[in-house]
Design a protein around this motif. Sequence first.
Motif, mmCIF file in Angstrom:
data_model
loop_
_atom_site.group_PDB
_atom_site.id
_atom_site.type_symbol
_atom_site.label_atom_id
_atom_site.label_comp_id
_atom_site.label_asym_id
_atom_site.label_seq_id
_atom_site.Cartn_x
_atom_site.Cartn_y
_atom_site.Cartn_z
ATOM 1 N N PRO A 167 0.815 -1.228 0.000
ATOM 2 C CA PRO A 167 0.000 0.000 0.000
ATOM 3 C C PRO A 167 0.844 1.273 0.000
ATOM 4 O O PRO A 167 0.492 2.238 -0.687
ATOM 5 C CB PRO A 167 -0.798 -0.132 1.287
ATOM 6 C CG PRO A 167 -0.845 -1.585 1.558
ATOM 7 C CD PRO A 167 0.437 -2.133 1.086
ATOM 8 N N HIS A 168 1.931 1.259 0.781
ATOM 9 C CA HIS A 168 2.722 2.499 0.830
ATOM 10 C C HIS A 168 3.412 2.752 -0.512
ATOM 11 O O HIS A 168 3.582 3.891 -0.921
ATOM 12 C CB HIS A 168 3.745 2.435 1.970
ATOM 13 C CG HIS A 168 4.697 1.303 1.878
ATOM 14 N ND1 HIS A 168 4.384 0.018 2.282
ATOM 15 C CD2 HIS A 168 5.978 1.243 1.415
ATOM 16 C CE1 HIS A 168 5.435 -0.773 2.099
ATOM 17 N NE2 HIS A 168 6.421 -0.044 1.568
ATOM 18 N N PRO A 210 -0.980 -8.384 3.389
ATOM 19 C CA PRO A 210 0.464 -8.196 3.195
ATOM 20 C C PRO A 210 1.048 -9.359 2.394
ATOM 21 O O PRO A 210 0.642 -10.507 2.567
ATOM 22 C CB PRO A 210 1.014 -8.174 4.624
ATOM 23 C CG PRO A 210 -0.146 -7.841 5.479
ATOM 24 C CD PRO A 210 -1.333 -8.396 4.813
ATOM 25 N N GLU A 223 -2.218 5.721 11.798
ATOM 26 C CA GLU A 223 -3.560 5.238 11.433
ATOM 27 C C GLU A 223 -4.659 6.110 12.043
ATOM 28 O O GLU A 223 -5.615 5.624 12.636
ATOM 29 C CB GLU A 223 -3.721 3.772 11.842
ATOM 30 C CG GLU A 223 -2.757 2.878 11.090
ATOM 31 C CD GLU A 223 -2.805 1.430 11.550
ATOM 32 O OE1 GLU A 223 -3.230 1.218 12.694
ATOM 33 O OE2 GLU A 223 -2.424 0.557 10.788
ATOM 34 N N TYR A 262 -11.281 5.183 7.946
ATOM 35 C CA TYR A 262 -11.067 3.788 7.545
ATOM 36 C C TYR A 262 -10.771 3.633 6.051
ATOM 37 O O TYR A 262 -10.071 2.718 5.656
ATOM 38 C CB TYR A 262 -12.304 2.967 7.906
ATOM 39 C CG TYR A 262 -13.565 3.394 7.199
ATOM 40 C CD1 TYR A 262 -13.947 2.782 6.016
ATOM 41 C CD2 TYR A 262 -14.365 4.414 7.692
ATOM 42 C CE1 TYR A 262 -15.099 3.169 5.355
ATOM 43 C CE2 TYR A 262 -15.505 4.813 7.043
ATOM 44 C CZ TYR A 262 -15.879 4.194 5.874
ATOM 45 O OH TYR A 262 -17.001 4.580 5.213
ATOM 46 N N HIS A 320 -8.809 5.157 4.290
ATOM 47 C CA HIS A 320 -7.393 5.335 3.974
ATOM 48 C C HIS A 320 -6.602 4.093 4.323
ATOM 49 O O HIS A 320 -5.396 4.063 4.103
ATOM 50 C CB HIS A 320 -6.819 6.533 4.749
ATOM 51 C CG HIS A 320 -7.288 7.848 4.228
ATOM 52 N ND1 HIS A 320 -6.760 8.437 3.103
ATOM 53 C CD2 HIS A 320 -8.257 8.688 4.638
ATOM 54 C CE1 HIS A 320 -7.360 9.578 2.857
ATOM 55 N NE2 HIS A 320 -8.291 9.756 3.786
ATOM 56 N N ASP A 321 -7.254 3.100 4.888
ATOM 57 C CA ASP A 321 -6.537 1.895 5.316
ATOM 58 C C ASP A 321 -6.718 0.806 4.266
ATOM 59 O O ASP A 321 -7.854 0.507 3.878
ATOM 60 C CB ASP A 321 -7.084 1.432 6.678
ATOM 61 C CG ASP A 321 -6.199 0.380 7.287
ATOM 62 O OD1 ASP A 321 -6.237 -0.764 6.816
ATOM 63 O OD2 ASP A 321 -5.454 0.718 8.227
ATOM 64 N N TYR A 322 -5.643 0.242 3.835
ATOM 65 C CA TYR A 322 -5.700 -0.755 2.766
ATOM 66 C C TYR A 322 -6.419 -2.012 3.216
ATOM 67 O O TYR A 322 -6.976 -2.745 2.425
ATOM 68 C CB TYR A 322 -4.290 -1.104 2.294
ATOM 69 C CG TYR A 322 -3.379 -1.559 3.403
ATOM 70 C CD1 TYR A 322 -3.284 -2.905 3.729
ATOM 71 C CD2 TYR A 322 -2.609 -0.656 4.113
ATOM 72 C CE1 TYR A 322 -2.449 -3.320 4.740
ATOM 73 C CE2 TYR A 322 -1.783 -1.069 5.138
ATOM 74 C CZ TYR A 322 -1.700 -2.403 5.447
ATOM 75 O OH TYR A 322 -0.889 -2.832 6.455
ATOM 76 N N ARG A 323 -6.413 -2.276 4.523
ATOM 77 C CA ARG A 323 -7.089 -3.492 4.986
ATOM 78 C C ARG A 323 -8.594 -3.419 4.757
ATOM 79 O O ARG A 323 -9.282 -4.422 4.655
ATOM 80 C CB ARG A 323 -6.808 -3.709 6.473
ATOM 81 C CG ARG A 323 -5.404 -4.179 6.733
ATOM 82 C CD ARG A 323 -5.046 -4.089 8.176
ATOM 83 N NE ARG A 323 -4.980 -2.695 8.626
ATOM 84 C CZ ARG A 323 -4.460 -2.322 9.785
ATOM 85 N NH1 ARG A 323 -3.968 -3.230 10.606
ATOM 86 N NH2 ARG A 323 -4.431 -1.065 10.123
ATOM 87 N N TYR A 324 -9.108 -2.201 4.671
ATOM 88 C CA TYR A 324 -10.536 -2.032 4.433
ATOM 89 C C TYR A 324 -10.933 -2.612 3.075
ATOM 90 O O TYR A 324 -12.050 -3.065 2.878
ATOM 91 C CB TYR A 324 -10.881 -0.545 4.515
ATOM 92 C CG TYR A 324 -12.291 -0.227 4.129
ATOM 93 C CD1 TYR A 324 -13.356 -0.625 4.934
ATOM 94 C CD2 TYR A 324 -12.572 0.449 2.948
ATOM 95 C CE1 TYR A 324 -14.660 -0.347 4.568
ATOM 96 C CE2 TYR A 324 -13.866 0.723 2.576
ATOM 97 C CZ TYR A 324 -14.909 0.330 3.391
ATOM 98 O OH TYR A 324 -16.203 0.614 3.037
#
Lengths: 252, 544
Positions: free
Chosen positions: A18-19, A229, A214, A218, A220-224
């Motif tokens: 993501p980064h 990973p 963080e 939400y 902005h969070d890739y896990r959403y």
Amino acid sequence: MSKSRPRTLFQDLDIDAPHVTEARRILQILSRGRKDGERRVYLVTSACGGEGKSTICSMLALVAARIFHRKTLIIDGDMHRPTLHRLLGLTQHPGLFEALRAPESEIIAPRATPLPMLFALPSGVTRGPIAGAYEDGAFRTLLEKYRSAFDLIFIDAAPAVPAVEPILMAEHVDAVLIVAMAGRTPASLARRLNQILTPVASKIAGVILNNAAEELPYYHDYRYYGYKPPTVQQQKTPPPANRSAASPAGRR
Amino acid sequence: MEITEQPSHQIDLRAIFWKAVHYRWVLAFPILAVGCAGFLYVKMTPSRYDSHVIISLGDRLKVSEALEPLVKTSQGSDLPKERMTLLENRINSRPFLNEVAVRLGMTNDPAVMQEATAAAARLGDITPKEYALRAAVMSLAGRIRLTPLQGSLVRLTATGSSPRAAMNVASTIADLLLEENQRASEQRAQARIEFSSEQSAVYEERLHKSEAALEAFQKSMIGRGISSNEVTADNVDRAKSLIRDSDEEIEQIRARLQSGRAEAATRGDDADASPLSSPALSSLDVRLTQLEINYALGALREDQHPGGVISIKSQIGQVRQLLFQECQSLSLAMPGGISDEARNAAAGAALDRAILHSLREKRDRVQRMVAAYTRSLVESPSQQIDLQRLQAEVTSNRELLLALRKEESSSNISEALENSQLGLQISVAEPAQLPLSAAFPDRKKIMGTALLLGGLLSVGLVLGIERFGATLRSIEDAEREYKAPVIGAIPRVEGWPRPGSFLLNNWPVMAMTLVVVATTVVYFTQVVPHSKHAPSPATSGQQR
């Protein structure tokens, strides 16, 4: 609890991470906002320390070299708290301080990194007043030398509020990138930085928010979005050889 | 076209959930801290046990209907609230609490006596025993509660430091209440005996008077009935006919007597100068009179005995015949020189006089009966009313006297009077029982309150951080403060630690750890040693 920090950024350079994706997006935006041949030198600064500007600056340089295949130079301009050499796994000396003090005829060449297209100039070991190193146009002269040799140059500067070097360096760069950490950067310091950068306000290309804490919503969070990973095996996959996929970032 | 963006006020549940996850440790810290405080409070606070006695404040005893007006008092005293107030005042009275304290032996506790001795020495004007008793009473007063239940039931709650102590206080109070109630009832019942005896005497005399009045009235009614009660509405016309017939016959006889006198005067006789008389004649005269009266009465009763009148009529004829013969014989016995015609005239006149006398008597008797009947028609309503009143009075007085004697014999009247004045009939509906669990502290309530308070503090803390935190928390914040666009938001590198110092990143966890450690230390240093020495609730029976 948190894991121990990896030794270098190269070990975590996953192009699907993501980064990295966000760094690619930033570079894409920066490439659209300028004409060819302009603004190749980016100064990355922040209001105070610990906001992740060295990491983000390194990440941008790595992505530009690794994914966009641009010949990229990264300079550690923070002589107060140099960190770039650790992120890239280099020695601190020789570096920027020595380059600024060196005679005009002598050129201290940036050092190679594990990435072929990426070169780095650490901060060097300071032996005297830091601000004095930027006097007499030494920095401008040095920058002119490198500008011709690299597609993109990223300067990891010190925080602009406590240090004077960023505003001195900003006079000679093409664009200024401000790094702020969501949830940690005080609003008052942000306003103070804005005041300090007023002389070079036209060069401010934008703000990069570091969401390492963080704090952002939400989305902005890739896990959403169901991102997982990459496994160790995926990280060992060799980089693609096709260079034609490069973006216009840094193209002259 | 210019489009004005309106701020969105919609609630984003995912954003709230994200914030909750983000602040999970900040949220958990106040809950854990307040929860630990509640846990320590529950563990360190001495337990209090409640024992209940259900007391019934019943109505006064039922008395006979006749006595109800005597014992009935104001209806207000029957209200459950007033009964409850009476009971509360009685329990909280100093003599009552003194007795409870003495029975429980609260003043014999060495610790209490030691404290009382020290206090008495300090105060000077009070003995240790008095001080201990007053302290015990003060303690008791704060440990007794009365709660109204449904109807006439009242719950008496006694608090104690152990289940047995609570039950002892409750049962002692209940026993004492019952004893006092019984004793007071007996004393007052005895005192009321005299009153009820006097009442009986008064009502007995009243009954005698009313009975005498009724008897006199009835006698007068009977007397009136004997002289005149032969004439009724059915035979009053016949009675009047009898009077008319008698009058006509009397007139005929008078006329005959007058004509006889006139003839005698023409002859030059003086027949009236020596009327005929003899005992037999008088006897026959009386008999004839009685027969005439009987005839009249028989004629009035003719519907009942039709044959009797005919018989009397023949008897009258026979008596008149006998009278005529007697008069004849008496006229013959008259001295010489009197003509036969004069002798016959004297005999006839004597006979007529006897018949006239009997007819007059008959007529007068019938006239009196008719007159009495006529008078009774006028006086009957008032007599009936008087009679009924006298009878009702006698009946009422008799019933009242009987009830008084009956109630007096069983002392119920005294109790009724007693109860009507005090308004309390105490009985224990449910005796005191050994409480199975502590009434205070209520673990569930306290822990629930602690968790709720902790939750509120958590939410308040997070809202405070979000609202008053002076850092950049959103893209909008950054663009506003830097006056430059945000061109990217770099997420945390997977596997890298969060930025910032260890204390900054981990203060909630560290604080929670500190709270747990502190709670554990306090628990094992302050709670466990005391709980080992404290008697268990089930065996602490003698604790007062």
